[in-house]
Design a protein around this motif. Structure first.
Motif, mmCIF file in Angstrom:
data_model
loop_
_atom_site.group_PDB
_atom_site.id
_atom_site.type_symbol
_atom_site.label_atom_id
_atom_site.label_comp_id
_atom_site.label_asym_id
_atom_site.label_seq_id
_atom_site.Cartn_x
_atom_site.Cartn_y
_atom_site.Cartn_z
ATOM 1 N N GLN A 177 -48.653 31.111 19.956
ATOM 2 C CA GLN A 177 -47.187 31.023 19.889
ATOM 3 C C GLN A 177 -46.606 31.403 18.577
ATOM 4 O OE1 GLN A 177 -45.477 27.696 21.951
ATOM 5 N NE2 GLN A 177 -47.071 27.718 23.664
ATOM 6 N N LEU A 178 -47.001 30.777 17.557
ATOM 7 C CA LEU A 178 -46.217 30.944 16.333
ATOM 8 C C LEU A 178 -46.598 32.182 16.054
ATOM 9 C CD1 LEU A 178 -44.881 29.622 13.813
ATOM 10 C CD2 LEU A 178 -47.179 29.453 13.058
ATOM 11 N N LEU A 179 -47.775 32.646 16.239
ATOM 12 C CA LEU A 179 -48.349 34.238 15.764
ATOM 13 C C LEU A 179 -47.469 35.161 16.395
ATOM 14 C CD1 LEU A 179 -52.204 33.924 15.315
ATOM 15 C CD2 LEU A 179 -50.386 33.699 13.644
ATOM 16 N N LEU A 180 -47.171 35.020 17.847
ATOM 17 C CA LEU A 180 -46.395 36.078 18.583
ATOM 18 C C LEU A 180 -45.027 36.014 18.016
ATOM 19 C CD1 LEU A 180 -47.911 35.493 22.067
ATOM 20 C CD2 LEU A 180 -48.056 37.535 20.481
ATOM 21 N N ILE A 181 -44.533 34.763 17.837
ATOM 22 C CA ILE A 181 -43.188 34.827 17.388
ATOM 23 C C ILE A 181 -42.939 35.700 15.838
ATOM 24 C CG2 ILE A 181 -41.219 33.394 16.504
ATOM 25 C CD1 ILE A 181 -41.903 31.499 18.801
ATOM 26 N N ILE A 182 -43.905 35.121 15.069
ATOM 27 C CA ILE A 182 -43.786 35.838 13.663
ATOM 28 C C ILE A 182 -43.872 37.518 13.868
ATOM 29 C CG2 ILE A 182 -44.711 36.137 11.492
ATOM 30 C CD1 ILE A 182 -45.501 33.232 11.785
ATOM 31 N N GLY A 183 -45.166 37.748 14.587
ATOM 32 C CA GLY A 183 -45.174 39.269 14.782
ATOM 33 C C GLY A 183 -44.158 39.835 15.407
ATOM 34 N N ALA A 184 -43.439 39.466 16.654
ATOM 35 C CA ALA A 184 -42.227 40.101 17.107
ATOM 36 C C ALA A 184 -41.204 40.180 16.100
ATOM 37 C CB ALA A 184 -41.982 39.309 18.225
ATOM 38 N N MET A 185 -40.957 39.295 15.416
ATOM 39 C CA MET A 185 -39.833 39.285 14.213
ATOM 40 C C MET A 185 -39.928 40.235 13.321
ATOM 41 S SD MET A 185 -37.849 35.237 14.013
ATOM 42 C CE MET A 185 -39.159 35.260 12.590
ATOM 43 N N GLY B 85 -45.796 44.860 16.538
ATOM 44 C CA GLY B 85 -45.929 43.337 15.951
ATOM 45 C C GLY B 85 -46.759 42.618 16.777
ATOM 46 N N MET B 86 -46.353 42.688 18.159
ATOM 47 C CA MET B 86 -46.759 41.594 19.134
ATOM 48 C C MET B 86 -48.041 41.930 19.518
ATOM 49 S SD MET B 86 -43.796 40.366 21.228
ATOM 50 C CE MET B 86 -44.991 39.089 22.329
ATOM 51 N N ILE B 87 -48.544 43.285 19.506
ATOM 52 C CA ILE B 87 -50.147 43.648 19.754
ATOM 53 C C ILE B 87 -50.815 43.023 18.682
ATOM 54 C CG2 ILE B 87 -51.589 45.645 19.818
ATOM 55 C CD1 ILE B 87 -49.559 47.083 21.202
ATOM 56 N N GLY B 88 -50.199 43.310 17.287
ATOM 57 C CA GLY B 88 -51.157 42.723 16.117
ATOM 58 C C GLY B 88 -51.433 41.457 16.304
ATOM 59 N N ALA B 89 -50.138 40.587 16.553
ATOM 60 C CA ALA B 89 -50.269 39.162 16.799
ATOM 61 C C ALA B 89 -51.303 38.599 17.847
ATOM 62 C CB ALA B 89 -48.879 38.453 16.777
ATOM 63 N N GLY B 90 -51.236 39.455 18.756
ATOM 64 C CA GLY B 90 -52.064 39.113 19.911
ATOM 65 C C GLY B 90 -53.520 39.159 19.663
ATOM 66 N N MET C 42 -51.491 55.834 13.011
ATOM 67 C CA MET C 42 -50.721 55.020 12.290
ATOM 68 C C MET C 42 -50.389 53.846 13.009
ATOM 69 S SD MET C 42 -49.281 55.612 9.576
ATOM 70 C CE MET C 42 -48.245 54.281 8.867
ATOM 71 N N SER C 43 -50.253 53.788 14.271
ATOM 72 C CA SER C 43 -50.047 52.646 15.172
ATOM 73 C C SER C 43 -51.257 51.707 14.897
ATOM 74 C CB SER C 43 -49.887 52.908 16.646
ATOM 75 O OG SER C 43 -48.836 53.878 17.046
ATOM 76 N N LEU C 44 -52.449 51.993 15.017
ATOM 77 C CA LEU C 44 -53.280 51.334 14.902
ATOM 78 C C LEU C 44 -53.515 50.541 13.563
ATOM 79 C CD1 LEU C 44 -55.923 51.081 16.781
ATOM 80 C CD2 LEU C 44 -57.205 52.262 15.374
ATOM 81 N N ALA C 45 -52.938 51.393 12.362
ATOM 82 C CA ALA C 45 -53.069 50.910 11.074
ATOM 83 C C ALA C 45 -51.994 49.830 11.074
ATOM 84 C CB ALA C 45 -52.504 51.886 9.901
ATOM 85 N N SER C 46 -50.830 50.071 11.674
ATOM 86 C CA SER C 46 -49.680 49.083 11.612
ATOM 87 C C SER C 46 -50.206 47.705 12.310
ATOM 88 C CB SER C 46 -48.425 49.564 12.384
ATOM 89 O OG SER C 46 -48.168 50.683 11.885
ATOM 90 N N VAL C 47 -50.785 47.914 13.648
ATOM 91 C CA VAL C 47 -51.287 46.790 14.306
ATOM 92 C C VAL C 47 -52.237 46.116 13.749
ATOM 93 C CG1 VAL C 47 -52.627 46.088 16.306
ATOM 94 C CG2 VAL C 47 -50.803 47.900 16.554
ATOM 95 N N GLY C 48 -53.400 46.749 13.077
ATOM 96 C CA GLY C 48 -54.449 46.296 12.217
ATOM 97 C C GLY C 48 -53.699 45.357 10.827
#
Lengths: 260, 294
Positions: free
Chosen positions: B270-278, B227-232, B22-28
């Protein structure tokens, strides 16, 4: 105990009134009703319990014993009337202060509610961690309470490796770890054999002797009859009897005669 | 407080590990959504870069008709110079135009061998304008000169480019909102699973008087991490992808103006990380509010 309570004006008032009345009341229920939709679980219940009392709450299943206990630690909210526990107005308690109430109350259940993934030590330590107690205190306090309930040496065992009685003792240890003023027990001996039941009740009486107020909802009539404590009987949501020193039902002799 | 944060982080990591799939799906989903956003932004940035370059070249190109006789060249230049607002006028022959093109193509110049025998280019005038604002009226006057067939100036191109950029941005933002909604749902569902898996523990925590911060902390950290792993991942993909693209374009199409990877990609990550975190915090907060009662 670790967090400071924020005094609110109604609580100060209630505390003052209680003080003036000279009654050191821990629990004050006045005209409390609880409805679940059309079902009325409690109907106009008024009940006072003084600090240091040991009270049995008896009555048939579904009479409202559990609901009454749940009102006391805000698992449920009264539909009408007011509930005061240790000078906290439980019905009006803002949500963020609910944890403060629960830290004053130790609760024991029929099904123990121990975490199977944690050892006995961790289960008890968990309560203290939740309230932010320092590690050094936890290391000191947990063996102390385990010793008190007679589980010394079982620190590393997992709940599933223990007998029912031992599990209930672990959950008792958890309930008293915070040194609560009030211990609520909902059918604590419901799953236990005779000897274990007695040991649990004796422990509850012991905690009572050490100063805690204890309220036990139970079906276990032989113990109630033998202990001769205050008995409050509930039937269909109403209090039908409140004896200062009583047995499980009105006539203990009748029960004995019938062999119930 | 520190202990609360520390515990939240540890529990959050554990929980991600425990719900691998499930985590993988979310990150994906986070990664895919943010990658799409990143691609749109990169394309838009490049288009507006090209538009900016073109806008600086305020030049009108006036193509002569094919029948134009070079003897009249001087007259043509004089006529053009007479138009008010015109800076300089230069005549470029078709052969010269082809030479320039060959130069631009550099190593790929052999592509032009096909057209060398029959040069399709035309003689033309290159006219600079004193005031870029007046380029339109100057272009119109130039178009009225006899034997001028067609007039082109960059502003038109620039404006078209800008409108394409604008459309791309709008489409990108719209698509990203849709993908963000999908991501939100997936992360909050993952958190709901965590809540379900740990319902006993949460019940005990409530019972013994844990504050809501204590209960929600690990859940919010889990969402944040997802969120942040996905953004990364999206960031790494766009970084490699773009660097590759720029590298190969420099070799195969050297005349194409394209933005260098830095600082574009750095800012983008940077933008992606911020969006992912939010996104992660918002969706886990939502689940915690909704499924954990105090």
């Amino acid at each position: 105990m670790y967090g400071r309570e924020t005094p609110c004006i109604t609580n100060i008032w209630l505390g003052y009134i209680a003080y003036r009345m000279g009654a050191r009341l821990l629990i004050v229920l006045s005209h409390v009703s609880k409805h679940y939709g059309n079902i009325c679980a409690l109907d106009d219940v008024t009940l006072n319990i003084t600090k240091g009392e040991f009270v049995f709450l008896v009555g048939p299943s579904g009479a409202g014993k559990s609901t009454l206990l749940q009102l006391l630690f805000r698992e449920e909210k009264a539909s009408e009337g007011s509930v005061v526990v240790d000078n906290l107005n439980v019905t009006r308690l803002p949500r963020r202060h609910v944890p403060l109430l629960r830290r004053k109350v130790g609760v024991v259940f029929q099904d123990f509610k121990l975490l199977n993934s944690k050892t006995v030590f961790e289960n008890v330590a968990f309560v203290l961690q939740v309230t932010g107690a320092p590690k050094s205190f936890i290391r000191r306090r947990v063996p102390q309470v385990l010793n008190l309930v007679g589980l010394a040496g079982k620190e590393r065992a997992y709940p599933e490796q223990l007998s029912g009685g031992e599990q209930q003792r672990a959950s008792l240890a958890r309930a008293i770890a915070n040194s609560p003023r009030l211990i609520l027990a909902d059918e604590p001996t419901g799953n236990l054999d005779r000897d274990s039941s007695w040991s649990i009740m004796r422990l509850l009486a012991e905690f009572n002797k050490r100063g805690a107020t204890v309220l036990v909802a139970t079906h276990d009539w032989p113990i109630v009859d033998a202990m001769q404590r205050r008995v409050v009987e509930i039937n269909e949501g109403k209090i039908t009897r409140d004896d200062e020193q009583g047995g499980y039902s009105r006539s203990v002799a009748t029960n004995r005669a019938l062999g119930r | 407080m520190l202990r609360l944060i520390g515990r939240s982080v540890v529990e959050g990591f554990k929980s991600i590990w425990a719900h691998g799939l499930m985590s993988l799906a979310s990150v994906g989903t986070v990664a895919v959504s943010l990658l799409v956003l990143a691609v749109f932004l990169v394309v838009a940035a490049n288009l507006s870069y090209v538009a900016d370059i073109l806008e600086e070249q305020v030049e009108i190109v006036a193509y002569c008709s094919p029948e134009f006789d070079r003897e009249w060249r001087e007259t043509l230049i004089e006529k053009a110079e007479a138009i008010p607002g015109v800076g300089s006028v230069a005549f470029v022959g078709r052969e010269e135009a082809l030479d320039r093109l060959r130069e631009q193509f550099g190593s790929q110049a052999d592509l032009l061998s096909a057209v060398e025998d029959d040069n399709p280019l035309r003689d033309h005038l290159e006219i600079t304008v004193e005031d870029p604002e007046r380029i339109e009226s100057v272009a119109r006057s130039v178009g009225e000169i006899q034997s001028i067939d067609d007039v082109a100036y960059q502003r038109e191109v620039v404006e078209r480019l800008y409108s394409v950029t604008e459309a791309l941005r709008t489409a990108g933002v719209g698509l990203v909102f849709l993908l963000a909604a999908a991501t939100f749902l997936l992360i909050s569902n993952t958190i709901r699973l965590t809540i379900f898996a740990r319902r006993d523990e949460i019940e005990v925590m409530r019972l013994v008087g844990a504050s809501s911060a204590f209960i929600w902390g690990p859940l919010v950290v889990e969402g944040l991490l997802l969120g942040m792993i996905g953004a990364g991942i999206a960031g790494i993909a766009i970084y490699w992808g773009y660097q590759d693209l720029v590298g190969s374009l420099h070799i195969s199409l050297p005349f194409l103006p394209i933005l260098g990877p830095q600082p574009l990609i750095g800012n983008l990550i940077q933008l992606l990380l911020i969006i992912g975190a939010m996104l992660g915090i918002m969706s886990s907060w939502f689940s915690a509010q909704r499924y954990v009662k105090i």
